[in-house]
Every structure is written in structure tokens, then in C-alpha cells.
Write a protein that holds these residues in place. Structure first.
Motif, mmCIF file in Angstrom:
data_model
loop_
_atom_site.group_PDB
_atom_site.id
_atom_site.type_symbol
_atom_site.label_atom_id
_atom_site.label_comp_id
_atom_site.label_asym_id
_atom_site.label_seq_id
_atom_site.Cartn_x
_atom_site.Cartn_y
_atom_site.Cartn_z
ATOM 1 N N SER A 72 49.274 34.683 14.987
ATOM 2 C CA SER A 72 48.937 34.309 16.341
ATOM 3 C C SER A 72 50.851 33.765 17.007
ATOM 4 C CB SER A 72 47.502 33.904 17.031
ATOM 5 O OG SER A 72 46.381 34.595 16.653
ATOM 6 N N PHE A 73 50.894 34.478 18.168
ATOM 7 C CA PHE A 73 52.693 33.819 18.925
ATOM 8 C C PHE A 73 52.261 34.102 19.852
ATOM 9 C CE2 PHE A 73 54.882 37.584 17.716
ATOM 10 C CZ PHE A 73 54.322 38.481 17.324
ATOM 11 N N ASP A 74 53.388 33.651 20.336
ATOM 12 C CA ASP A 74 54.205 33.455 21.340
ATOM 13 C C ASP A 74 55.421 34.288 21.176
ATOM 14 O OD1 ASP A 74 51.607 32.308 22.702
ATOM 15 O OD2 ASP A 74 52.358 30.760 22.839
ATOM 16 N N TYR A 75 56.372 34.929 22.370
ATOM 17 C CA TYR A 75 57.454 35.333 22.540
ATOM 18 C C TYR A 75 57.954 35.451 23.680
ATOM 19 C CZ TYR A 75 61.130 37.527 20.637
ATOM 20 O OH TYR A 75 62.686 38.362 20.106
ATOM 21 N N LYS A 76 59.209 34.714 23.910
ATOM 22 C CA LYS A 76 59.449 35.414 24.864
ATOM 23 C C LYS A 76 60.436 36.699 25.032
ATOM 24 C CE LYS A 76 60.909 34.234 29.501
ATOM 25 N NZ LYS A 76 60.390 35.186 30.189
ATOM 26 N N GLU A 77 60.975 38.306 24.804
ATOM 27 C CA GLU A 77 61.779 39.127 25.190
ATOM 28 C C GLU A 77 62.060 39.096 26.043
ATOM 29 O OE1 GLU A 77 60.628 42.857 23.232
ATOM 30 O OE2 GLU A 77 60.550 43.650 25.078
ATOM 31 N N LYS A 78 63.482 39.269 25.388
ATOM 32 C CA LYS A 78 64.993 38.336 26.126
ATOM 33 C C LYS A 78 65.758 40.044 26.550
ATOM 34 C CE LYS A 78 66.629 35.275 23.248
ATOM 35 N NZ LYS A 78 66.204 35.239 21.882
ATOM 36 N N GLU A 79 66.089 39.443 28.510
ATOM 37 C CA GLU A 79 66.162 41.019 28.541
ATOM 38 C C GLU A 79 66.710 42.135 28.409
ATOM 39 O OE1 GLU A 79 64.666 41.796 32.208
ATOM 40 O OE2 GLU A 79 66.460 43.251 31.958
#
Ligand code: GCB
Length: 603
Positions: free
Chosen positions: A119-126
Motif C-alpha cells: 500500500s502507498f500514498d502518492y500525490k501525482e504532479k500536475e
């Protein structure tokens, strides 16, 4: 039916443009990202939750039909009355990268399915793309992200990726990979090999971020015709792009701009690089820039070709003083997973006096190749077309060709690699000859700058001591590899010195395997199998033999270190190890190590 001269001209010009286009098409149509090391990424390595599933019932129901709610859905019990007969979070854990056989005693012999979850969190960049990139998983991987299948891959030793742009959440993504290492008759490799079938996500996993319009692939090398120019191509992800591409090699004062046409920019520039060689493993920083993306790589420049029975590196004959290496971790067994382990193996090869390594019998990690390149080793790289694969099966061919393409695509910018090998010890037949000659054509289409080889074990003996190489595959390769076990699988050690070799082809030969087994620390009579003395005698007499082969251009004896194999049952001696190493799995050299070292030092 051709109706007019005009039509004929049209047809010819279409055919001609296809021909010239395909000649330039040396790039792979759908390559994975190049030089992953230099990309912006986060690692998904570490502990993963796993479920061991020999019956694949995380995938199939009791009627052997795919389950709608397979393990990839990561279903949880919500109320006490729910029935969910698995739970990743309370099950075992395995480290990625790593094989499962050497991490858990109960998986030592295991061949089948293991489900991996992370499992992981991820903030995709614009405005960015995101790729999920696996450096390797053995053998078949089915990949699911947040319950949805995103793809699969076959082949245990090459990288693969999936575009997951827009599919990631900021919190609690779950990635599930079904990895299956069951051996199959029609697979590459087939069911029968002499190395451990290590299963699992054996190399690193990354989430890579790129611009929308990114540099997909590139080839930068010395021109074949002249060591005063560097040429290549850059392929952009946008196949209709006509953008500018800048290639910069500061140290060589190269700074050139070319326009892409339909997403590809070809270039050729004058330059006088100091040529890469074992004595001068010089690498240059190459920067490739577009309006949107940039990438850099460390690239060496050299030429490699043959002339009669000689191999010429940068125009000069070179004898390849080599050793074969399996991707097996020193001291711990299991697959190599760290740079430090690569360096231990490579430093042993250096100590032995080598300028050449045969990375057997499958593509090793990119780290291994890059570290070897920095240390000045010439490299033989190969795919696991090994022994008796199903040569008349078209799907087997497709699989082999795909693994070959993936190997070349990943490593085409490595100056150290001078030989692509298409096969090891395959039995002669028409279907085998067609299969392998097609692979050699595929190599030429992808990369015409390196030499092609294959390790053959088909030698005919005319007289008692004569060995004649006349395998029809000799026609298609540039360098003939010969695996020969005089003194071990046939003949006494002393008889080897009298063997006389003849070659049907005016081509260089590398003795790609030669050797004998010994248990490190076991001493005895020179005629006693498994003693260091016996192994040493085999080396001494084979070296005498090799000194008499005038078309011998190199040698890569079998093998640097003892390695795990399912075929090696003799308790107290083998204990599941092939004992032909010059060094034990605990890192202790055997007598023959010093015999080969002496030969190399004097050569
Ligand atoms: C060979 C194979 C190699 C084996 C070796 C051996 O010819 O190419 O994979 O490990 O012999 O030890 O028998």
C-alpha cells in the motif's frame, strides 16, 4: 494486377520507403523508460505483504474459472458474519527486491504463485505522467492497482512498466502482483535448467514521474565507420512531435540541436572521444534535452568488430580473459539484490585478472552491467534460450524474441556490452536453426553495432583428439562460443592437452565454458573427483589445450562462484550447489582460481 507503369513506380517507391524506414528503425517500438536511475521516482521496495497460493485459488474458483473477487480485490471482512478466507495484512511478509526461495524456509523449493501486496500514498504532479516500473519479476507477473488489472509480463529477467497516470489516489493505493514461477515446457527458459528457479519480485520497483511529452528512448554511440563521430537517435513519446532535441556532451564540446520528425530525431556529430576499453573505462556525461524533458546518461564510446579469427576492440586485437557469472549473491545465496553484492563478484573477477565477463544465462540487473562497465569489463549478455526449448512453437519464439528485445532495449547504450548471445547449448535441428537464425536477424535489426554469439556444445570428433566446429549456427553468429568440459563430462584431465580444434568458419571462437567441480577445502589425489586438486588439473590441461587453438579469441570458464541448482543432489558435496565455482559460495578461492589467474597474468 499492376495496371500501369505509373502504378509500378508507385509500388516500388512505397516498398523502397518501407525498406529505408525499417533500416533506420533500430529502436524498439514500445520501450520501457531508459536509464531509470536518472529519472524522478519513488521506491516501492521494502516489505510487502504476501499470500502463498499453490492452487492459484486467489485467481480461480473451484470450477477453475477466474474469480470475480480474486485476491487482487483485497477484500476485507466488514462485519463478523462475513466470510473472506484471506487477509494480506495478517499474512507473511517478503522483502522486495528479493527471491522468495532464500527468504523463507518453507519457500525453498517452492514453484508457483505468490501474491504480493503493497500500500502507498502518492500525490501525482500536475501535468506529469506516472509509470509503475519493475526491474524484474520471475517469471510471470499479473499486476493490479486498486483492484483493477493494469497488465502482465512474461520473462524473469527484464524490466517492464505500466502507465498509471490518473489511476493513483492520494491515500491508500494498493498494488497487488501475482507472481508465478511455475516452469513450463514452452517457456523461455524451458523446464530444464541448471540454475535455481528463484521466484518473486527479484529486482526493484519504482513509481516514476515524467513530463507528458517525455524522452522515451535513445541510442548514443560511436559511428561504426569512424571513431571521430558520434551518432544515434532520440525517440519522443509524442510520435507526431517535430520538437527540437538537444544533445550535449560537455567534455567533448558536443552541443547539437536536431529537429525530431514524427517523434524521432537522428543525429551525427564530429567528436574525438577517448575510447572506452578495459584499461580506460572512460564514460562521458551525455545530456539530452527537449522543451519538456531532460535525461542524462554516462556513456562510453568504442568500436568492436571481428577480422578473421580476431576480435578487435577500437581496431586492436584483444584476447578476452573472462569468467562466467550467475546472478547469485555471494555469502548469502539467493538472487543478487544490492550494488555491494555486484561489486563483490566483480572485484573477484578483477582479482582473477579478467577483462571480460559472461553474464550467464539471462540478462543480469542494470546495476550489474553499469558497475561492470565502470570497472572496464567487456560483457557477454544473453537470454535464457537454454538447452531444449520448443523450437517449433511460434509462441516460444515470440517469447524469446521479446526477451531479446527487452534486453537490447535496456542496455544498448552500454559500451561494455560487446556480445549479444542468443542461445546456450541448443541441440541441432532445422527448427532450432530457423529459430536461432531469426533471433540473430532480430539482433541485427535492433543493434548492428555489436557482435552476435551463441554458446554451442556441438563439436564433432573426427579422430580421437580432434574437435571440429561445424554447427550450422556458425553461419549466423559473428563469434562462436564453445562450451567444452574436457576432463569433467568426458575424457581424463590429462587427455585435454592433446585435443586439437578445427573450425569450419573463419571466425573467432570464445571458449564460453570449461571447468570442473570441487568442494572448497576438500583435498586429495589429482584423480579424485570433487577435490580442489582434480579441478585444478582440469584447468591446467585445458589451458594447455587452449594455448594451441590459434582461432581462440577468449575464454570465460565455468564459473566464478558455486551457485544453487536443482540438479545437484549429491549430499555432503553438492548440497544443491553446482560446485564448478573457482570460489565457494562463502567467498573462499579454490586452487584453480590461482591457476587461471596465472594464465591471465601471463597472457
Ligand atoms: C553447461 C551449461 C551450464 C551448466 C554447466 C554444468 O554446459 O551451459 O549452465 O551449469 O554446463 O555445470 O554442467
Amino acid at each position: 494486377m499492376i495496371k500501369s507503369k505509373k502504378n509500378l513506380v508507385l509500388i516500388f517507391s512505397v516498398l523502397f520507403s518501407f525498406a529505408s524506414y525499417s533500416q533506420q528503425q533500430s529502436f524498439n517500438e514500445s520501450p520501457v523508460l531508459q536509464n531509470i536511475e536518472s529519472r524522478e521516482k519513488i521506491s516501492l521496495n521494502g516489505l510487502w505483504q504476501v499470500i502463498i497460493d499453490p492452487l492459484e485459488n486467489g485467481y480461480y474458483n473451484h470450477r477453475w474459472l477466474p474469480r470475480e473477487e480474486g485476491f487482487f480485490t483485497n477484500k476485507k471482512m466488514e462485519k463478523p458474519s462475513d466470510l473472506v478466507e484471506y487477509n494480506f495484512d495478517t499474512d507473511y511478509q517478503l522483502t522486495v527486491p528479493g527471491d522468495w526461495n532464500s527468504q523463507m524456509e518453507k519457500l525453498y523449493y517452492y514453484e508457483g504463485t505468490v501474491w504480493y501486496k503493497r500500500s502507498f500514498d502518492y500525490k501525482e504532479k500536475e501535468g506529469k505522467n506516472t509509470f509503475l516500473y519493475f526491474e524484474a519479476a520471475n517469471y510471470e507477473a499479473q499486476v493490479y492497482l486498486n483492484g483493477e488489472k493494469i497488465g502482465s509480463h512474461i520473462g524473469g529477467y527484464t524490466p517492464f512498466q505500466f502507465d498509471v497516470t490518473g489511476k493513483l489516489k492520494e491515500k491508500d493505493n494498493f498494488l497487488i502482483v501475482k507472481v508465478d514461477n511455475k516452469r513450463k515446457r514452452e517457456a523461455i527458459p524451458t523446464i530444464n535448467t541448471d540454475w535455481w528457479n528463484y521466484g518473486g519480485i527479484t529486482r526493484s520497483v519504482h513509481l516514476v514521474s515524467t513530463p507528458k511529452n517525455y524522452i522515451q528512448d535513445y541510442s548514443v554511440q560511436l559511428s561504426k565507420e569512424s571513431s571521430r563521430s558520434i551518432e544515434g537517435w532520440v525517440k519522443l513519446s509524442n510520435s507526431s512531435s517535430n520538437d527540437d532535441v538537444q544533445i550535449n556532451i560537455k567534455e567533448l564540446k558536443v552541443n547539437t540541436n536536431v529537429k525530431a520528425k514524427n517523434g524521432i530525431a537522428y543525429f551525427k556529430v564530429k567528436a574525438k572521444p577517448s575510447l572506452w576499453s578495459p584499461n580506460n573505462p572512460k564514460l562521458y556525461t551525455v545530456n539530452i534535452n527537449t522543451k519538456y524533458d531532460k535525461i542524462s546518461d554516462e556513456i562510453g564510446f568504442r568500436t568492436i568488430k571481428t577480422e578473421g579469427s580476431k576480435i578487435l576492440l577500437n581496431g586492436e586485437p584483444i584476447f578476452l580473459k573472462g569468467i562466467s557469472i550467475h546472478e547469485e549473491a555471494p555469502f548469502n545465496s539467493g538472487r543478487v539484490t544490492t550494488k555491494e553484492e555486484c561489486l563483490v563478484l566483480l572485484n573477484w573477477a578483477k582479482e582473477l585478472g579478467c577483462n571480460f565477463i559472461r553474464l550467464a544465462h539471462y540478462p543480469h540487473s542494470e546495476t550489474m552491467v553499469k558497475e561492470a562497465e565502470k570497472m572496464g569489463f567487456l560483457i557477454w549478455s544473453e537470454i535464457p534460450v537454454y538447452w531444449t526449448v520448443l523450437f517449433d512453437n511460434p509462441d516460444t519464439y515470440k517469447n524469446a524474441e521479446n526477451q531479446l528485445t527487452e534486453m537490447i532495449s535496456r542496455d544498448k547504450n552500454r559500451a561494455a556490452i560487446v556480445l549479444w548471445s542468443v542461445a546456450n547449448e541448443t541441440p541441432e535441428s532445422t527448427s532450432r536453426n530457423n529459430f536461432l537464425s531469426s533471433l540473430t536477424k532480430r539482433v541485427k535489426a535492433l543493434d548492428s553495432t555489436r557482435l552476435i554469439t551463441a554458446a554451442l556444445d556441438t563439436q564433432k570428433g573426427n579422430g580421437k583428439n580432434e574437435r571440429l566446429i561445424e554447427d550450422p549456427l556458425g553461419e549466423f553468429v559473428d563469434v562462436i562460443g564453445i562450451n567444452s568440459y574436457c576432463g569433467w563430462y568426458g575424457g581424463s584431465p590429462e587427455s585435454c592437452a592433446d585435443w586439437e580444434w578445427a573450425n569450419h568458419y573463419d571466425k573467432p571462437m570464445i571458449m564460453s565454458e570449461v571447468g570442473a567441480g570441487a568442494l572448497q577445502g576438500l583435498h586429495g589425489d589429482v584423480n579424485e573427483r570433487w577435490t580442489e586438486e582434480y579441478q585444478d588439473a582440469v584447468y591446467k590441461y585445458n589451458i594447455e589445450m587452449m594455448k594451441n587453438i590459434d582461432f581462440l579469441a577468449g575464454v570465460s570458464p565455468w564459473i566464478l562462484m558455486d551457485f544453487k541448482s536443482h540438479r545437484r543432489h549429491l549430499r555432503r558435496i553438492q548440497n544443491d550447489f553446482n560446485r564448478k565455482g573457482l570460489i565457494s559460495e562463502k567467498g573462499i578461492p579454490k586452487k584453480a582460481f590461482y591457476t587461471l589467474q596465472k594464465f591471465y597474468n601471463e597472457k
